[in-house]
Design a protein around this motif. Structure first.
Motif, PDB file in Angstrom:
ATOM      1  N   TYR A 122       0.647  -1.634   0.072  1.00  0.00           N
ATOM      2  CA  TYR A 122      -0.118   0.053   0.001  1.00  0.00           C
ATOM      3  C   TYR A 122       0.818   1.301   0.208  1.00  0.00           C
ATOM      4  CZ  TYR A 122      -3.196   3.486   1.712  1.00  0.00           C
ATOM      5  OH  TYR A 122      -4.265   4.416   1.727  1.00  0.00           O
ATOM      6  N   PHE A 123       1.628   1.514   0.923  1.00  0.00           N
ATOM      7  CA  PHE A 123       2.923   2.317   0.975  1.00  0.00           C
ATOM      8  C   PHE A 123       3.977   2.799  -0.067  1.00  0.00           C
ATOM      9  CE2 PHE A 123       1.311   2.191   4.985  1.00  0.00           C
ATOM     10  CZ  PHE A 123       0.660   3.676   5.505  1.00  0.00           C
ATOM     11  N   ASP A 124       4.588   1.565  -0.733  1.00  0.00           N
ATOM     12  CA  ASP A 124       5.235   2.458  -1.732  1.00  0.00           C
ATOM     13  C   ASP A 124       5.437   1.457  -3.136  1.00  0.00           C
ATOM     14  OD1 ASP A 124       6.191  -0.679  -0.930  1.00  0.00           O
ATOM     15  OD2 ASP A 124       7.992   0.081   0.018  1.00  0.00           O
ATOM     16  N   GLN A 125       4.016   0.449  -3.156  1.00  0.00           N
ATOM     17  CA  GLN A 125       3.655  -0.618  -4.603  1.00  0.00           C
ATOM     18  C   GLN A 125       5.302  -1.813  -4.448  1.00  0.00           C
ATOM     19  OE1 GLN A 125       0.917   2.085  -7.274  1.00  0.00           O
ATOM     20  NE2 GLN A 125       1.818   3.340  -5.698  1.00  0.00           N
ATOM     21  N   GLN A 126       6.150  -2.051  -3.708  1.00  0.00           N
ATOM     22  CA  GLN A 126       6.957  -2.993  -3.525  1.00  0.00           C
ATOM     23  C   GLN A 126       7.553  -3.174  -2.914  1.00  0.00           C
ATOM     24  OE1 GLN A 126      10.641  -1.650  -5.420  1.00  0.00           O
ATOM     25  NE2 GLN A 126      10.622  -0.025  -4.262  1.00  0.00           N
ATOM     26  N   ILE A 127       7.684  -4.320  -2.584  1.00  0.00           N
ATOM     27  CA  ILE A 127       8.425  -5.427  -1.697  1.00  0.00           C
ATOM     28  C   ILE A 127      10.456  -5.447  -1.966  1.00  0.00           C
ATOM     29  CG2 ILE A 127       8.471  -7.149  -0.195  1.00  0.00           C
ATOM     30  CD1 ILE A 127       6.574  -8.218  -1.578  1.00  0.00           C
ATOM     31  N   THR A 128      10.622  -4.584  -1.474  1.00  0.00           N
ATOM     32  CA  THR A 128      12.102  -3.660  -1.317  1.00  0.00           C
ATOM     33  C   THR A 128      13.277  -4.827  -1.077  1.00  0.00           C
ATOM     34  OG1 THR A 128      12.469  -2.995   0.620  1.00  0.00           O
ATOM     35  CG2 THR A 128      11.981  -1.463  -1.279  1.00  0.00           C
ATOM     36  N   ARG A 129      14.576  -4.720  -0.332  1.00  0.00           N
ATOM     37  CA  ARG A 129      15.085  -6.304  -0.590  1.00  0.00           C
ATOM     38  C   ARG A 129      15.266  -6.024   0.903  1.00  0.00           C
ATOM     39  NH1 ARG A 129      18.068  -5.301  -5.202  1.00  0.00           N
ATOM     40  NH2 ARG A 129      18.248  -7.643  -6.223  1.00  0.00           N
ATOM     41  N   TRP A 130      14.606  -4.661   2.061  1.00  0.00           N
ATOM     42  CA  TRP A 130      14.826  -4.329   3.400  1.00  0.00           C
ATOM     43  C   TRP A 130      13.746  -4.968   3.712  1.00  0.00           C
ATOM     44  CZ3 TRP A 130      19.214  -3.668   6.022  1.00  0.00           C
ATOM     45  CH2 TRP A 130      20.164  -2.706   5.240  1.00  0.00           C
ATOM     46  N   GLU A 131      13.091  -4.708   2.948  1.00  0.00           N
ATOM     47  CA  GLU A 131      11.139  -5.313   3.676  1.00  0.00           C
ATOM     48  C   GLU A 131      11.972  -7.294   3.474  1.00  0.00           C
ATOM     49  OE1 GLU A 131       8.728  -1.666   2.133  1.00  0.00           O
ATOM     50  OE2 GLU A 131       9.024  -3.088   1.066  1.00  0.00           O
ATOM     51  N   VAL A 265      10.173  -6.898  -6.419  1.00  0.00           N
ATOM     52  CA  VAL A 265       9.004  -7.033  -6.625  1.00  0.00           C
ATOM     53  C   VAL A 265       8.241  -6.157  -6.738  1.00  0.00           C
ATOM     54  CG1 VAL A 265       9.174  -9.601  -7.436  1.00  0.00           C
ATOM     55  CG2 VAL A 265       8.548  -8.651  -5.206  1.00  0.00           C
ATOM     56  N   GLY A 266       7.349  -5.532  -7.476  1.00  0.00           N
ATOM     57  CA  GLY A 266       6.571  -4.251  -7.341  1.00  0.00           C
ATOM     58  C   GLY A 266       5.336  -4.279  -8.367  1.00  0.00           C
ATOM     59  N   LEU A 267       3.751  -3.956  -7.989  1.00  0.00           N
ATOM     60  CA  LEU A 267       3.279  -3.448  -8.756  1.00  0.00           C
ATOM     61  C   LEU A 267       2.012  -2.462  -8.135  1.00  0.00           C
ATOM     62  CD1 LEU A 267       1.094  -6.655  -9.274  1.00  0.00           C
ATOM     63  CD2 LEU A 267       1.741  -5.675 -11.365  1.00  0.00           C
ATOM     64  N   PRO A 268       1.523  -1.184  -8.787  1.00  0.00           N
ATOM     65  CA  PRO A 268       0.893  -0.677  -8.736  1.00  0.00           C
ATOM     66  C   PRO A 268      -0.597  -0.600  -8.018  1.00  0.00           C
ATOM     67  CG  PRO A 268       0.974  -0.865 -10.997  1.00  0.00           C
ATOM     68  CD  PRO A 268       1.352  -2.115 -10.409  1.00  0.00           C
ATOM     69  N   GLU A 270      -3.121   0.020  -7.517  1.00  0.00           N
ATOM     70  CA  GLU A 270      -4.613   0.076  -7.725  1.00  0.00           C
ATOM     71  C   GLU A 270      -4.826  -1.333  -8.666  1.00  0.00           C
ATOM     72  OE1 GLU A 270      -2.092   2.888 -10.744  1.00  0.00           O
ATOM     73  OE2 GLU A 270      -2.737   2.689  -8.581  1.00  0.00           O
ATOM     74  N   ASN A 271      -3.743  -2.308  -8.907  1.00  0.00           N
ATOM     75  CA  ASN A 271      -3.990  -3.321  -9.592  1.00  0.00           C
ATOM     76  C   ASN A 271      -4.236  -4.865  -8.711  1.00  0.00           C
ATOM     77  OD1 ASN A 271      -3.585  -1.898 -12.011  1.00  0.00           O
ATOM     78  ND2 ASN A 271      -1.206  -2.694 -12.537  1.00  0.00           N
ATOM     79  N   ILE A 272      -3.688  -4.305  -7.542  1.00  0.00           N
ATOM     80  CA  ILE A 272      -3.527  -5.465  -6.200  1.00  0.00           C
ATOM     81  C   ILE A 272      -4.755  -5.869  -5.616  1.00  0.00           C
ATOM     82  CG2 ILE A 272      -1.717  -4.589  -5.072  1.00  0.00           C
ATOM     83  CD1 ILE A 272      -2.226  -8.961  -6.185  1.00  0.00           C
ATOM     84  N   GLN A 273      -4.779  -4.127  -5.738  1.00  0.00           N
ATOM     85  CA  GLN A 273      -5.679  -4.059  -3.980  1.00  0.00           C
ATOM     86  C   GLN A 273      -6.954  -4.566  -3.829  1.00  0.00           C
ATOM     87  OE1 GLN A 273      -7.927  -0.616  -3.040  1.00  0.00           O
ATOM     88  NE2 GLN A 273      -8.069   0.231  -6.142  1.00  0.00           N
ATOM     89  N   ARG A 274      -7.594  -5.006  -4.885  1.00  0.00           N
ATOM     90  CA  ARG A 274      -8.907  -6.377  -5.117  1.00  0.00           C
ATOM     91  C   ARG A 274      -8.634  -7.220  -4.043  1.00  0.00           C
ATOM     92  NH1 ARG A 274     -10.133  -7.805 -10.610  1.00  0.00           N
ATOM     93  NH2 ARG A 274      -8.213  -9.122  -9.936  1.00  0.00           N
ATOM     94  N   ASP A 275      -7.101  -7.875  -4.573  1.00  0.00           N
ATOM     95  CA  ASP A 275      -6.739  -9.407  -4.324  1.00  0.00           C
ATOM     96  C   ASP A 275      -6.777  -9.232  -2.946  1.00  0.00           C
ATOM     97  OD1 ASP A 275      -7.306 -10.395  -6.796  1.00  0.00           O
ATOM     98  OD2 ASP A 275      -6.018  -8.829  -7.566  1.00  0.00           O
ATOM     99  N   MET A 276      -5.703  -8.092  -2.421  1.00  0.00           N
ATOM    100  CA  MET A 276      -4.974  -8.157  -0.944  1.00  0.00           C
ATOM    101  C   MET A 276      -6.218  -7.847  -0.214  1.00  0.00           C
ATOM    102  SD  MET A 276      -1.865  -7.874  -1.112  1.00  0.00           S
ATOM    103  CE  MET A 276      -1.846  -7.180   0.518  1.00  0.00           C
TER     104      MET A 276
END
Length: 320
Positions: A122-131, A265-268, A270-276
């Motif tokens: 939600y906040f940065d629209q991706q999963i970073t290496r630190w995350e 990896v990341g996604l906008p 709005e593309n993934i919010q429904r499924d999340m």
């Protein structure tokens, strides 16, 4: 011709993932038992995480080939499928009574993992290496907590896992060879499944995310399907529940964590919010069903199955 070839690649990939997952899980259990690891810990870690190995292979392959939508969709779709479809079918076959304290404790942890993924995307629209690193460390702490708490579990709980996974075993060269074979099959299967799914999606104009949420998620969840239905038919549905909850935790913390360490990896949103939202609500819905009567009966299983059918129908309609 291309359509038939892509279908063949998808089918072949699913078959290889299934047999690779089976070989890895069976031999990993033998290895863990030969090292003297608690059978309860084996059930919630080696077995549950081992049945998620196809998701790891498919997500890594998708991320490395530039298809982050399939990598994320595979995990989110698998978690939705695990709860709504697999537990729904399992509850129909044999109502699940969650009497074991450790299973009731794991469900809130699974919900917490889903919430954490929600926050990451939600906040940065991706999963970073630190995350990803944070997720993997959290998974390690979870496994350590399981190990530490296993000493205090009841004999009844321990007996359930002993009956399923606790036969005296000794690891030999066949065990190590089986683990290597399983890993090879998973790698090859994930690669050809990803190629077939991506090409099929492009050919029909179907978003890669939808393919990841449906075809890839179902294909990589076959080990969970087999393990849970087998446990239900053997009248050991608590093991099926532990397998699904453990797999969902590993899908988020382990698969997406390891994948992000290798390739963020990341996604906008709005593309993934429904499924999340669907994944989060399915995870939360499991808790009151267990907390109110400590069981998942055929009525609750019917609710789960109905929700999954509605979700898939909505995916199909909105992707046309």
């Amino acid at each position: 011709m291309e359509f038939a070839l892509n279908l063949l690649l998808i089918a072949g990939g699913i078959v290889l993932l299934y047999f690779g997952g089976e070989a890895l899980v069976k031999n990993a259990v033998v290895l863990a038992r030969s090292w003297g690891i608690s059978t309860m810990v084996v059930g919630l870690t080696v077995v549950a995480f081992g049945t998620s190995s196809p998701e790891l292979a498919a997500s890594l392959a998708a991320a490395l080939t530039g298809s982050p939508a399939i990598a994320i969709g595979n995990v989110v779709g698998s978690n939705i499928l695990n709860i709504l479809l697999i537990l729904g079918v399992t509850a129909f076959l044999a109502p699940i009574r969650a009497q074991a304290q450790f299973i009731k404790r794991e469900v809130p942890f699974m919900i917490g993992a889903a919430l954490m993924l929600f926050v990451f995307l939600y906040f940065d629209q991706q999963i970073t290496r630190w995350e990803g690193l944070f997720s993997v460390v959290l998974l390690g702490l979870y496994i350590w907590f399981l190990y530490r708490s296993s000493v205090g579990e009841s004999l009844e709980v321990q007996g359930e896992f002993d009956q399923e996974y606790g036969k005296p075993v000794q690891a030999g060269w066949q065990t190590y060879a089986g683990i290597v074979l399983g890993l090879v099959l998973l790698g090859v299967g994930a690669r050809i499944l990803t190629i077939g799914a991506v090409e099929l999606a492009r050919g029909f104009g179907v978003p890669e995310l939808v393919i990841g949420l449906t075809i890839v998620a179902l294909g990589t969840s076959l080990p969970e399907v087999a393990a849970s239905i087998t446990a239900a038919l053997r009248r050991e549905p608590d093991i099926a529940l532990g397998n699904i909850v453990g797999s969902n935790i590993f899908n988020i913390l382990g698969i997406l964590g390891i994948t992000a360490l290798v390739q963020p990896v990341g996604l906008p949103w709005e593309n993934i919010q429904r499924d999340m939202w669907v994944m989060l609500l399915a995870s939360v819905l499991l808790w009151p069903f267990l907390a109110t009567g400590f069981r998942l009966g055929r009525r609750e299983g019917g609710v789960f199955l109905g929700l999954y059918v509605a979700y898939i129908a909505f995916l199909i309609v909105t992707s046309i």
